[in-house]
Design a protein around this motif. Structure first.
Motif, PDB file in Angstrom:
ATOM      1  N   THR A   5       0.950  -1.195   0.090  1.00  0.00           N
ATOM      2  CA  THR A   5      -0.041   0.164   0.023  1.00  0.00           C
ATOM      3  C   THR A   5       0.763   1.295  -0.085  1.00  0.00           C
ATOM      4  OG1 THR A   5      -0.226  -0.092   2.368  1.00  0.00           O
ATOM      5  CG2 THR A   5      -1.917  -1.115   1.175  1.00  0.00           C
ATOM      6  N   LEU A   6       0.628   2.243  -0.838  1.00  0.00           N
ATOM      7  CA  LEU A   6       1.400   3.519  -0.903  1.00  0.00           C
ATOM      8  C   LEU A   6       0.246   4.655  -1.342  1.00  0.00           C
ATOM      9  CD1 LEU A   6       2.955   3.452  -4.401  1.00  0.00           C
ATOM     10  CD2 LEU A   6       2.058   1.102  -3.388  1.00  0.00           C
ATOM     11  N   LYS A   7       0.961   5.842  -1.533  1.00  0.00           N
ATOM     12  CA  LYS A   7       0.205   6.973  -1.744  1.00  0.00           C
ATOM     13  C   LYS A   7       0.777   7.545  -3.133  1.00  0.00           C
ATOM     14  CE  LYS A   7      -1.590   8.533   2.732  1.00  0.00           C
ATOM     15  NZ  LYS A   7      -2.880   8.537   2.468  1.00  0.00           N
ATOM     16  N   ILE A   8      -0.102   7.744  -4.016  1.00  0.00           N
ATOM     17  CA  ILE A   8       0.433   8.237  -5.395  1.00  0.00           C
ATOM     18  C   ILE A   8      -0.457   9.671  -5.400  1.00  0.00           C
ATOM     19  CG2 ILE A   8       0.549   8.470  -7.903  1.00  0.00           C
ATOM     20  CD1 ILE A   8       0.799   5.486  -7.476  1.00  0.00           C
ATOM     21  N   GLY A  10      -1.135  11.698  -3.082  1.00  0.00           N
ATOM     22  CA  GLY A  10      -2.168  11.798  -1.930  1.00  0.00           C
ATOM     23  C   GLY A  10      -3.173  10.819  -2.192  1.00  0.00           C
ATOM     24  N   VAL A  11      -3.078  10.096  -2.911  1.00  0.00           N
ATOM     25  CA  VAL A  11      -4.220   8.990  -3.095  1.00  0.00           C
ATOM     26  C   VAL A  11      -3.591   7.595  -2.827  1.00  0.00           C
ATOM     27  CG1 VAL A  11      -5.943   7.770  -4.794  1.00  0.00           C
ATOM     28  CG2 VAL A  11      -5.391  10.443  -4.954  1.00  0.00           C
ATOM     29  N   ASP A  12      -4.448   6.765  -2.066  1.00  0.00           N
ATOM     30  CA  ASP A  12      -3.923   5.464  -1.559  1.00  0.00           C
ATOM     31  C   ASP A  12      -4.178   4.605  -2.726  1.00  0.00           C
ATOM     32  OD1 ASP A  12      -3.684   6.021   1.167  1.00  0.00           O
ATOM     33  OD2 ASP A  12      -5.707   6.169   1.790  1.00  0.00           O
ATOM     34  N   VAL A  13      -3.219   3.698  -2.880  1.00  0.00           N
ATOM     35  CA  VAL A  13      -3.038   2.718  -3.975  1.00  0.00           C
ATOM     36  C   VAL A  13      -2.621   1.479  -3.313  1.00  0.00           C
ATOM     37  CG1 VAL A  13      -2.086   2.320  -5.919  1.00  0.00           C
ATOM     38  CG2 VAL A  13      -2.637   4.322  -5.716  1.00  0.00           C
ATOM     39  N   ALA A  14      -3.094   0.302  -3.616  1.00  0.00           N
ATOM     40  CA  ALA A  14      -2.608  -1.022  -3.338  1.00  0.00           C
ATOM     41  C   ALA A  14      -2.273  -1.794  -4.478  1.00  0.00           C
ATOM     42  CB  ALA A  14      -3.801  -1.791  -2.478  1.00  0.00           C
ATOM     43  N   ILE A  15      -1.139  -2.447  -4.647  1.00  0.00           N
ATOM     44  CA  ILE A  15      -0.768  -3.194  -5.738  1.00  0.00           C
ATOM     45  C   ILE A  15       0.162  -4.543  -5.224  1.00  0.00           C
ATOM     46  CG2 ILE A  15       1.212  -1.742  -6.179  1.00  0.00           C
ATOM     47  CD1 ILE A  15       0.610  -1.894  -9.129  1.00  0.00           C
ATOM     48  N   ALA A  19       5.419  -4.854  -8.349  1.00  0.00           N
ATOM     49  CA  ALA A  19       5.152  -3.942  -9.375  1.00  0.00           C
ATOM     50  C   ALA A  19       5.987  -2.742  -9.230  1.00  0.00           C
ATOM     51  CB  ALA A  19       3.685  -3.714  -9.166  1.00  0.00           C
ATOM     52  N   THR A  20       5.981  -2.072 -10.285  1.00  0.00           N
ATOM     53  CA  THR A  20       6.834  -0.804 -10.422  1.00  0.00           C
ATOM     54  C   THR A  20       5.925   0.350 -10.210  1.00  0.00           C
ATOM     55  OG1 THR A  20       6.383  -0.437 -12.677  1.00  0.00           O
ATOM     56  CG2 THR A  20       8.278  -1.728 -12.312  1.00  0.00           C
ATOM     57  N   ILE A  21       6.463   1.592  -9.977  1.00  0.00           N
ATOM     58  CA  ILE A  21       5.689   2.641  -9.619  1.00  0.00           C
ATOM     59  C   ILE A  21       4.899   3.026 -10.849  1.00  0.00           C
ATOM     60  CG2 ILE A  21       5.986   5.158  -9.318  1.00  0.00           C
ATOM     61  CD1 ILE A  21       8.498   4.669  -7.491  1.00  0.00           C
ATOM     62  N   LEU A  22       5.474   2.823 -11.977  1.00  0.00           N
ATOM     63  CA  LEU A  22       4.656   3.190 -13.425  1.00  0.00           C
ATOM     64  C   LEU A  22       3.503   2.140 -13.333  1.00  0.00           C
ATOM     65  CD1 LEU A  22       4.794   4.679 -16.022  1.00  0.00           C
ATOM     66  CD2 LEU A  22       6.039   2.803 -16.822  1.00  0.00           C
ATOM     67  N   GLN A  23       3.612   1.007 -12.885  1.00  0.00           N
ATOM     68  CA  GLN A  23       2.249   0.132 -13.090  1.00  0.00           C
ATOM     69  C   GLN A  23       1.323   0.823 -12.207  1.00  0.00           C
ATOM     70  OE1 GLN A  23       4.683  -3.494 -12.382  1.00  0.00           O
ATOM     71  NE2 GLN A  23       4.410  -4.201 -14.594  1.00  0.00           N
ATOM     72  N   ALA A  24       1.883   0.981 -10.823  1.00  0.00           N
ATOM     73  CA  ALA A  24       1.012   1.470  -9.908  1.00  0.00           C
ATOM     74  C   ALA A  24       0.219   2.664 -10.241  1.00  0.00           C
ATOM     75  CB  ALA A  24       1.819   1.531  -8.453  1.00  0.00           C
ATOM     76  N   ALA A  25       0.958   3.513 -10.721  1.00  0.00           N
ATOM     77  CA  ALA A  25       0.311   4.833 -11.216  1.00  0.00           C
ATOM     78  C   ALA A  25      -0.687   4.542 -12.513  1.00  0.00           C
ATOM     79  CB  ALA A  25       1.413   5.781 -11.975  1.00  0.00           C
ATOM     80  N   LYS A  26      -0.414   3.622 -13.227  1.00  0.00           N
ATOM     81  CA  LYS A  26      -1.441   3.471 -14.304  1.00  0.00           C
ATOM     82  C   LYS A  26      -2.636   2.691 -14.033  1.00  0.00           C
ATOM     83  CE  LYS A  26      -1.457   0.849 -18.987  1.00  0.00           C
ATOM     84  NZ  LYS A  26      -0.605   0.118 -20.003  1.00  0.00           N
ATOM     85  N   ILE A  74       4.429   9.024  -3.136  1.00  0.00           N
ATOM     86  CA  ILE A  74       4.998   9.644  -4.448  1.00  0.00           C
ATOM     87  C   ILE A  74       4.291  10.729  -5.045  1.00  0.00           C
ATOM     88  CG2 ILE A  74       5.437   8.723  -6.778  1.00  0.00           C
ATOM     89  CD1 ILE A  74       5.181   5.537  -5.286  1.00  0.00           C
ATOM     90  N   GLN A  75       5.259  11.666  -5.590  1.00  0.00           N
ATOM     91  CA  GLN A  75       4.566  12.766  -6.132  1.00  0.00           C
ATOM     92  C   GLN A  75       4.893  12.391  -7.686  1.00  0.00           C
ATOM     93  OE1 GLN A  75       2.549  15.261  -5.009  1.00  0.00           O
ATOM     94  NE2 GLN A  75       2.353  14.119  -3.069  1.00  0.00           N
ATOM     95  N   THR A  76       4.087  12.736  -8.729  1.00  0.00           N
ATOM     96  CA  THR A  76       4.415  12.486  -9.894  1.00  0.00           C
ATOM     97  C   THR A  76       4.340  13.649 -10.990  1.00  0.00           C
ATOM     98  OG1 THR A  76       2.204  12.046 -10.882  1.00  0.00           O
ATOM     99  CG2 THR A  76       3.246  10.151  -9.890  1.00  0.00           C
TER     100      THR A  76
END
Length: 238
Positions: A5-8, A10-15, A19-26, A74-76
């Protein structure tokens, strides 16, 4: 497999782990610009356009080759990242001979699209105008090194999908270039199967079909993704 679990932004994401950050963002609907990334082949982090900020780390990280970790923040799309991405695109234009008005991929070019996306209307860097050649020795295709951005997509797709390994990177620094065979004319390389996968993989007009004129060549990325999926799932059709 465990889940991270992480934040991209400011939004919570579970993957899933690995997986890579790019995959999580996608998966979470966040766009991160890329140029060397291509679905279906390995990532190498060559273009650096997918750099992101990760809390607690004092450098930008390439999203395509950085695995997610528990608790990442993470901030993109910060101002620093926007400035870096524009600078990278400007440098790509300055170090090559990208004349969109006479390119076969005009209006179908990922580099051109990225220039629009990052708001580039000029390059602050002096143009190098390198003396690069063109190889049209192949019966069906040609390669114009003036338009090459050294993303190595052609190298990876030929190696990992077609299995021919026609392409590689030779020389160093400003002299680095994509070569066929052992720096032989493309048309003389027996390993080439003339499959055209490198043409479909190229993000610019560097590798093209002979007979294509200005703004005429389009790429079919879905073909490469289909081949990889069919191979992985053994779903070949006869």
């Amino acid at each position: 497999m465990s889940v991270k679990t992480l934040k991209i932004n400011g939004v919570d994401v579970a993957i899933e782990e690995g997986a890579t950050i790019l995959q999580a963002a996608k998966e979470s609907g966040v766009r991160i610009p890329t140029l060397c990334h291509l679905e279906g082949v390995s990532d190498v982090g060559a273009c650096r356009l997918c750099l992101v900020e990760v809390s607690g780390i004092n450098k930008l990280l390439p999203a395509c080759v950085t695995e997610v970790a528990e608790g990442m923040e993470i901030q993109t799309n910060t101002q620093q990242i926007q400035d870096y991405r524009r600078m990278i695109v400007e440098m790509l234009f300055a170090e090559g001979n990208h004349v969109c008005a006479v390119c076969v991929a005009n209006e179908h070019c990922e580099l051109q699209d990225l220039a629009v996306e990052v708001g580039m209307d000029h390059s602050r860097f002096p143009y190098r105008f390198p003396d690069r050649n063109m190889d049209v020795s192949h019966e069906q295709f040609g390669i114009d090194h003036n338009r090459c951005v050294l993303c190595t997509r052609c190298v990876r797709v030929c190696d990992e999908i077609e299995g021919a390994h026609v392409w590689d990177v030779a020389f160093r620094g400003a002299a680095a270039k994509i070569v066929s065979g052992l720096n032989q004319p493309w048309g003389t390389v027996d390993a080439c199967t003339s499959c055209g996968k490198c043409v479909e993989a190229c993000p610019t007009g560097a590798i093209f079909r002979k007979g294509s004129t200005v703004a005429e060549m389009e790429h079919d990325r879905g073909k490469l993704e289909f081949i990889m999926m069919a191979r992985d799932k053994h779903q070949w059709t006869r």
